[in-house]
Design a protein around this motif. Sequence first.
Motif, PDB file in Angstrom:
ATOM      1  N   GLN A  60       0.820  -1.206   0.000  1.00 41.14           N
ATOM      2  CA  GLN A  60       0.000   0.000   0.000  1.00 41.14           C
ATOM      3  C   GLN A  60       0.857   1.260   0.000  1.00 41.14           C
ATOM      4  N   SER A  61       1.953   1.207   0.727  1.00 43.78           N
ATOM      5  CA  SER A  61       2.847   2.376   0.773  1.00 43.78           C
ATOM      6  C   SER A  61       3.441   2.673  -0.602  1.00 43.78           C
ATOM      7  N   GLY A  64      -0.389   3.349  -2.952  1.00 43.89           N
ATOM      8  CA  GLY A  64      -1.370   4.327  -2.512  1.00 43.89           C
ATOM      9  C   GLY A  64      -0.912   5.772  -2.632  1.00 43.89           C
ATOM     10  N   GLY A  65      -1.893   6.673  -2.482  1.00 45.97           N
ATOM     11  CA  GLY A  65      -1.597   8.095  -2.497  1.00 45.97           C
ATOM     12  C   GLY A  65      -1.217   8.652  -3.851  1.00 45.97           C
ATOM     13  N   LYS A  66      -1.654   7.997  -4.919  1.00 47.60           N
ATOM     14  CA  LYS A  66      -1.269   8.409  -6.270  1.00 47.60           C
ATOM     15  C   LYS A  66      -2.296   9.307  -6.955  1.00 47.60           C
ATOM     16  N   ASN A  68      -6.498  11.403  -6.479  1.00 49.41           N
ATOM     17  CA  ASN A  68      -7.701  11.715  -5.696  1.00 49.41           C
ATOM     18  C   ASN A  68      -8.925  11.816  -6.612  1.00 49.41           C
ATOM     19  N   SER A 128      -6.401   5.531   4.319  1.00 49.79           N
ATOM     20  CA  SER A 128      -6.457   6.975   4.565  1.00 49.79           C
ATOM     21  C   SER A 128      -6.812   7.305   6.007  1.00 49.79           C
ATOM     22  N   LYS A 179      -5.976   5.695  -4.568  1.00 49.71           N
ATOM     23  CA  LYS A 179      -6.416   6.896  -3.843  1.00 49.71           C
ATOM     24  C   LYS A 179      -6.490   6.650  -2.336  1.00 49.71           C
ATOM     25  N   ASP A 180      -5.900   5.551  -1.873  1.00 51.01           N
ATOM     26  CA  ASP A 180      -5.846   5.215  -0.439  1.00 51.01           C
ATOM     27  C   ASP A 180      -7.219   5.016   0.180  1.00 51.01           C
TER      28      ASP A 180
END
Length: 238
Positions: A60-61, A64-66, A68, A128, A179-180
């Motif tokens: 996930q690290s 993720g966070g790529k 929104n 998130s 998008k977490d």
Amino acid sequence: MIKYFLNIIIVLAVIPITAQSITAKDTIKTEKVWKQFVVPASLTGAALLLTNSDFENDLQSRLGGKTNTSIDDYTRFAPAAQMYIADAIGVKSRSHWFDQTKNLGISLLLTDLVTTRLKRSIDKERPSGANNNAFPSAHSAYAFTTATVLYEEFKDTSPILAYSGYGFAITTAALRVAKDAHFVSDVLLGAGIGIAIVKIVYLVDHLFAWNPFLKDDSFIIAPTIGDQNYGLAGVFKF
């Protein structure tokens, strides 16, 4: 947590067994029934192995966070739109449009009931940190539900169209991770649930075979689905 995993396994094991007992009168072979549940069972098994593991957290690290984006709110229902567009232009399908709508509606309802119940029962936080309703992913479950309905309807007449829905489903699942909103195991379980439910609905659809529109195929009623908006639309076939 273990008891919740056991509940998932029991539910998914009962589905094909129930389907077999119901369809035995129609001489459907046990092997044929079970083969349809190999993929959803494999996805479920992978989800249970991955969830809450160090490997999943590391994954996930990296993933993720790529983004929104909110496009996943729409791609999950894209296969349903494909099905009705194909109907409108005259692509041959397995079922009449009314039966398609009936099977799609029942499948989505069951998918919603199962995913909602599991989300409330299994206390897993989203990547998130927004809430503890991560497992399973409802977006992924809906996406694979609609994709599998499309597949069932066109697998024998238009294979490319039949498989294309899974492209939208995979995209939806990937975006949920990117998008977490979910871990990988969440979307895997959602996919397994969506596929399994559609398989059982199509195995027993002869039990609720009622169609008032069989005599007139020139008019199609299709559901319209948007962000928090649901309705019906009529389409004339020419």
